[in-house]
Design a protein around this motif. Structure first.
Motif, PDB file in Angstrom:
ATOM      1  N   LEU A  52       0.717  -1.305  -0.125  1.00 26.29           N
ATOM      2  CA  LEU A  52       0.133   0.061  -0.034  1.00 26.29           C
ATOM      3  C   LEU A  52       0.846   1.260  -0.144  1.00 26.29           C
ATOM      4  O   LEU A  52       0.684   2.078   0.855  1.00 26.29           O
ATOM      5  CB  LEU A  52      -0.908  -0.032   1.146  1.00 26.29           C
ATOM      6  CG  LEU A  52      -2.160  -1.098   1.222  1.00 26.29           C
ATOM      7  CD1 LEU A  52      -2.837  -1.088   2.538  1.00 26.29           C
ATOM      8  CD2 LEU A  52      -3.049  -0.912   0.013  1.00 26.29           C
ATOM      9  N   GLN A  68      -6.749   0.057  -6.396  1.00 27.42           N
ATOM     10  CA  GLN A  68      -6.274   1.168  -5.306  1.00 27.42           C
ATOM     11  C   GLN A  68      -6.260   2.453  -5.740  1.00 27.42           C
ATOM     12  O   GLN A  68      -6.587   2.912  -6.754  1.00 27.42           O
ATOM     13  CB  GLN A  68      -4.572   0.888  -5.040  1.00 27.42           C
ATOM     14  CG  GLN A  68      -4.930  -0.501  -4.121  1.00 27.42           C
ATOM     15  CD  GLN A  68      -3.189  -1.216  -3.841  1.00 27.42           C
ATOM     16  OE1 GLN A  68      -2.405  -0.344  -4.247  1.00 27.42           O
ATOM     17  NE2 GLN A  68      -3.137  -2.181  -3.032  1.00 27.42           N
ATOM     18  N   ALA A  91      -6.152   8.354  -1.731  1.00 24.47           N
ATOM     19  CA  ALA A  91      -7.366   8.567  -1.031  1.00 24.47           C
ATOM     20  C   ALA A  91      -8.007   9.961  -0.854  1.00 24.47           C
ATOM     21  O   ALA A  91      -9.075  10.345  -0.474  1.00 24.47           O
ATOM     22  CB  ALA A  91      -7.247   7.838   0.481  1.00 24.47           C
ATOM     23  N   SER A 108     -10.970  10.908   4.761  1.00 25.40           N
ATOM     24  CA  SER A 108      -9.786  10.056   4.585  1.00 25.40           C
ATOM     25  C   SER A 108      -8.703  10.796   4.901  1.00 25.40           C
ATOM     26  O   SER A 108      -7.376  10.146   5.482  1.00 25.40           O
ATOM     27  CB  SER A 108      -9.570   9.509   2.982  1.00 25.40           C
ATOM     28  OG  SER A 108     -10.597   8.743   2.612  1.00 25.40           O
ATOM     29  N   LYS A 137       1.398   6.783   0.706  1.00 25.67           N
ATOM     30  CA  LYS A 137       0.467   5.859   1.165  1.00 25.67           C
ATOM     31  C   LYS A 137      -0.725   5.839   0.115  1.00 25.67           C
ATOM     32  O   LYS A 137      -1.098   6.818  -0.404  1.00 25.67           O
ATOM     33  CB  LYS A 137       0.012   5.859   2.541  1.00 25.67           C
ATOM     34  CG  LYS A 137       0.839   5.792   3.766  1.00 25.67           C
ATOM     35  CD  LYS A 137       0.218   6.074   4.970  1.00 25.67           C
ATOM     36  CE  LYS A 137      -0.523   7.463   5.169  1.00 25.67           C
ATOM     37  NZ  LYS A 137      -0.933   7.606   6.478  1.00 25.67           N
ATOM     38  N   GLN A 166      -4.440   3.416  -0.728  1.00 26.35           N
ATOM     39  CA  GLN A 166      -5.845   2.856  -0.189  1.00 26.35           C
ATOM     40  C   GLN A 166      -6.311   1.945  -1.414  1.00 26.35           C
ATOM     41  O   GLN A 166      -6.618   2.134  -2.412  1.00 26.35           O
ATOM     42  CB  GLN A 166      -6.715   3.763   0.717  1.00 26.35           C
ATOM     43  CG  GLN A 166      -6.174   4.243   1.960  1.00 26.35           C
ATOM     44  CD  GLN A 166      -6.893   5.099   2.615  1.00 26.35           C
ATOM     45  OE1 GLN A 166      -8.133   5.071   2.283  1.00 26.35           O
ATOM     46  NE2 GLN A 166      -6.709   5.488   3.779  1.00 26.35           N
TER      47      GLN A 166
END
Length: 346
Positions: A55, A77, A80, A108, A163, A165
């Motif tokens: 991730l 993915q 976010a 988020s 990152k 998500q």
């Protein structure tokens, strides 16, 4: 390409020639006016590392934002924070440098919350590395997140680790015909309840609510909230990219306010993020709008309406001193994006 960028920066530092860091130019409208010799980082591009199981994605900052999102989408993915592109030429560097987040921000988190690490070309032509690819590496003074929203005044973003998500299993959008007061009341009530709400928007008597998450949770929330079922995909994309005429006509301000507060002056508005973000279209003076925002417990940014000085809320003396010290460390010759963020830094 890195060597070319380094050479350009070192030559500019030696002659104290201002550099205007500009890739695709999709965010040209945002921020104060900036002058200088153009430095184009788009050739420094490509995804460096991406393991969907971890991730985390690491990419060079000249990478087109659409290309990065396409790669993530192939593995189910997403980014976010739902960054706006404002055009096909948007790059990852411009995305991080502008620090803007889309409709999903309230549920988020903001862009800076997803930055794990970064590489920066400083004013001496040195490559500096901050953070890493896992959360445990983020400790102490987090320079990598400091770069989010810095508009290039500290250096040339070379690489970023973010990152990511998984995309939600289910998405659904509801709409309600209600006035501003009722919309704010509903959004305040919903925040206190365990509902899978990923975005809200109110404008011109119409409240839109996007549900996202597990199929069962979204299905139950649809029944609980009621409202009209509408096609949400095109609506939220258009809102993120500000395609409605509301965002292009006259001067546009972005206000950050306590969610439940009502704005009763200075023209039409569009409400997002459960009430925390207000887009206000107004010809009132900057002093009037900022005074109102401060009185309501928030602050205001001139988002569109021509690049000029004073786009951002003036910094207090202690905060300005911190900014100046950071600028002196990363850009001692003062060559990067002069005036773009705060004229007082140059």
């Amino acid at each position: 390409m890195l060597a070319v960028l380094q050479e350009q920066v070192r030559a500019a530092a030696a002659s104290r020639t201002p550099l205007h860091i500009r890739a695709g130019g999709s965010k040209d409208f945002y921020g104060n006016a900036c002058t200088g010799e153009r430095l184009d980082p788009r050739a420094h591009a490509g995804i460096v590392d991406y393991d969907p199981c971890e991730l985390v994605v690491t990419a060079r900052c000249g990478t087109p934002l659409a290309e990065l999102e396409h790669a993530l989408d192939a593995h189910g993915q997403m980014l976010a924070f739902e960054p706006p592109h404002f055009g096909d030429a948007a790059t990852l560097g411009g995305c991080v440098g502008a620090g803007l987040s889309g409709p999903r921000r309230a549920s988020s988190g903001a862009l800076r919350d997803f930055v794990l690490g970064a590489k920066l070309l400083d004013g001496n032509g040195q490559v500096l590395t901050f953070g890493g690819q896992v959360m445990k590496n983020v400790a102490g003074f987090d320079v990598s997140r400091l770069l989010a929203g810095s508009l290039g005044v500290l250096g040339v973003l070379l690489e970023v680790s973010l990152k990511v998500q998984p995309k939600p299993a289910a998405l659904f959008t509801l709409a309600f015909d209600i006035d501003e007061a009722d919309a704010l009341e509903k959004m305040t009530d919903w925040r206190a309840r365990p509902l899978p709400i990923s975005a809200t928007s109110w404008h011109d008597g119409r409240l839109h609510v996007r549900l996202a998450g597990a199929s069962a949770a979204v299905r139950e929330a649809r029944i609980t909230l009621g409202g009209d079922e509408v096609d949400g995909e095109s609506f939220w994309e258009a809102l993120r990219e500000q395609r409605d005429a509301f965002f292009s006509e006259s001067e546009l301000w972005r206000l950050s306010l306590p969610p439940a507060v009502r704005v009763v002056a200075f023209g039409q508005q569009w409400i997002e993020w459960g009430g925390a973000q207000r887009w206000v279209r107004s010809t009132a003076s900057a002093d009037e709008i900022r005074h109102m925002a401060t009185a309501l417990g928030g602050h205001a940014t001139r988002f569109r309406g021509g690049m000029r000085e004073g786009v951002f809320t003036p910094l207090s003396a202690p905060v300005l001193a911190i900014h100046r010290r950071l600028k002196a460390v990363f850009d001692p010759a003062g060559i990067f994006n002069r005036g773009r963020l705060h004229a007082e830094l140059d």
